[in-house]
Design a protein around this motif. Sequence first.
Motif, mmCIF file in Angstrom:
data_model
loop_
_atom_site.group_PDB
_atom_site.id
_atom_site.type_symbol
_atom_site.label_atom_id
_atom_site.label_comp_id
_atom_site.label_asym_id
_atom_site.label_seq_id
_atom_site.Cartn_x
_atom_site.Cartn_y
_atom_site.Cartn_z
ATOM 1 N N VAL A 146 10.034 -0.088 -9.662
ATOM 2 C CA VAL A 146 8.817 -0.417 -8.919
ATOM 3 C C VAL A 146 7.616 -0.347 -9.870
ATOM 4 O O VAL A 146 7.418 0.650 -10.564
ATOM 5 C CB VAL A 146 8.633 0.551 -7.733
ATOM 6 C CG1 VAL A 146 7.241 0.396 -7.119
ATOM 7 C CG2 VAL A 146 9.712 0.292 -6.686
ATOM 8 N N LEU A 147 6.826 -1.422 -9.915
ATOM 9 C CA LEU A 147 5.631 -1.562 -10.757
ATOM 10 C C LEU A 147 5.946 -1.596 -12.251
ATOM 11 O O LEU A 147 5.055 -1.434 -13.082
ATOM 12 C CB LEU A 147 4.611 -0.450 -10.461
ATOM 13 C CG LEU A 147 4.097 -0.384 -9.014
ATOM 14 C CD1 LEU A 147 3.156 0.797 -8.835
ATOM 15 C CD2 LEU A 147 3.389 -1.676 -8.636
ATOM 16 N N ALA A 148 7.214 -1.849 -12.589
ATOM 17 C CA ALA A 148 7.589 -1.911 -14.014
ATOM 18 C C ALA A 148 6.850 -3.022 -14.743
ATOM 19 O O ALA A 148 6.561 -2.908 -15.940
ATOM 20 C CB ALA A 148 9.092 -2.107 -14.154
ATOM 21 N N ASP A 149 6.554 -4.099 -14.032
ATOM 22 C CA ASP A 149 5.888 -5.241 -14.658
ATOM 23 C C ASP A 149 4.405 -5.307 -14.329
ATOM 24 O O ASP A 149 3.764 -6.345 -14.531
ATOM 25 C CB ASP A 149 6.559 -6.543 -14.207
ATOM 26 C CG ASP A 149 8.019 -6.616 -14.615
ATOM 27 O OD1 ASP A 149 8.340 -6.116 -15.717
ATOM 28 O OD2 ASP A 149 8.842 -7.138 -13.831
ATOM 29 N N ARG B 164 0.817 -1.225 0.000
ATOM 30 C CA ARG B 164 0.000 0.000 0.000
ATOM 31 C C ARG B 164 0.847 1.269 0.000
ATOM 32 O O ARG B 164 0.651 2.146 -0.851
ATOM 33 C CB ARG B 164 -0.987 -0.004 1.171
ATOM 34 C CG ARG B 164 -2.260 -0.777 0.869
ATOM 35 C CD ARG B 164 -3.276 -0.688 1.986
ATOM 36 N NE ARG B 164 -4.497 -1.400 1.621
ATOM 37 C CZ ARG B 164 -5.461 -1.718 2.465
ATOM 38 N NH1 ARG B 164 -5.365 -1.377 3.737
ATOM 39 N NH2 ARG B 164 -6.541 -2.360 2.056
ATOM 40 N N PRO B 165 1.789 1.439 0.931
ATOM 41 C CA PRO B 165 2.608 2.648 0.854
ATOM 42 C C PRO B 165 3.490 2.698 -0.387
ATOM 43 O O PRO B 165 3.758 3.777 -0.911
ATOM 44 C CB PRO B 165 3.435 2.619 2.145
ATOM 45 C CG PRO B 165 3.331 1.234 2.657
ATOM 46 C CD PRO B 165 2.041 0.684 2.170
ATOM 47 N N GLN B 166 3.916 1.543 -0.878
ATOM 48 C CA GLN B 166 4.713 1.555 -2.102
ATOM 49 C C GLN B 166 3.911 2.159 -3.261
ATOM 50 O O GLN B 166 4.417 2.972 -4.036
ATOM 51 C CB GLN B 166 5.165 0.141 -2.472
ATOM 52 C CG GLN B 166 6.071 0.094 -3.692
ATOM 53 C CD GLN B 166 6.418 -1.315 -4.109
ATOM 54 O OE1 GLN B 166 5.579 -2.059 -4.606
ATOM 55 N NE2 GLN B 166 7.673 -1.696 -3.901
ATOM 56 N N TRP B 167 2.635 1.780 -3.349
ATOM 57 C CA TRP B 167 1.783 2.281 -4.425
ATOM 58 C C TRP B 167 1.629 3.797 -4.330
ATOM 59 O O TRP B 167 1.739 4.516 -5.340
ATOM 60 C CB TRP B 167 0.414 1.602 -4.361
ATOM 61 C CG TRP B 167 -0.489 1.985 -5.495
ATOM 62 C CD1 TRP B 167 -1.334 3.058 -5.554
ATOM 63 C CD2 TRP B 167 -0.619 1.316 -6.752
ATOM 64 N NE1 TRP B 167 -1.986 3.088 -6.757
ATOM 65 C CE2 TRP B 167 -1.576 2.032 -7.518
ATOM 66 C CE3 TRP B 167 -0.037 0.171 -7.307
ATOM 67 C CZ2 TRP B 167 -1.942 1.656 -8.811
ATOM 68 C CZ3 TRP B 167 -0.410 -0.206 -8.591
ATOM 69 C CH2 TRP B 167 -1.357 0.525 -9.323
ATOM 70 N N THR B 168 1.385 4.322 -3.129
ATOM 71 C CA THR B 168 1.140 5.753 -2.992
ATOM 72 C C THR B 168 2.437 6.565 -3.022
ATOM 73 O O THR B 168 2.435 7.725 -3.443
ATOM 74 C CB THR B 168 0.317 6.065 -1.728
ATOM 75 O OG1 THR B 168 0.920 5.447 -0.580
ATOM 76 C CG2 THR B 168 -1.104 5.550 -1.877
#
Length: 223
Positions: free
Chosen positions: A195-198, A163-167
Amino acid sequence: MADTMTVPAVLEQLAALEDPKMRAANEKRGDDHGINLSRMRALAKQVKTNHPLAKELWSTGETAPRLLALLICKPREFTADELDAMLRETRPPKVNEWFVSYIAKKSPLAEEMRLRWFDDPDPTVAAAAWSLTSERVAKNSEGLDLEDLLDRIERDMKDAPARPQWTMNETLAQIGIHHPHLRARALEIGDRLQVLADYPTAPGCTSPFAPIWINEIVRRREG
């Protein structure tokens, strides 16, 4: 529904909207309810804004009543301590998403809560702080230390809980989009951390991977 504004009556309405197939689909995402959200919104329009009822529905602890509560409450009437307590109970993803979007961001206490939550060890709470930070970066960044935010993102985002990674990633993208003098650094951080590259992205949608997100929105804005 003026004559049926009681918790039992509203719970009966919610129960009537339950769909086992919808529940099965929602539970795969961690949301323990079986109500189509368009129907939930339609019910909220029938019930209309009712803050006391919303607080009673929230106190049930059940996901569907809490979602309805978030649609019929008055965000400005919650105290700081009430907002804090509510956030810490928003474990189902949709309850968390709606609470942050519809309550925390619309509260006149948003900045106070952002600062209160920013370094909290609870990932759900920290994520909300970063979401409020992302909002400020995009809409009213005066007084924010954007370089410090990038330092924190660079240091912590890679290993942060989901969750904190997303925000944090959202904040990184908003810095790159809205603050051209920091765009190169934001792009470099995103490229290096990956982060979130895939992250799977549907056709026609923009990837949440920050470098793609930044470049796409800037391209649209600048033509």
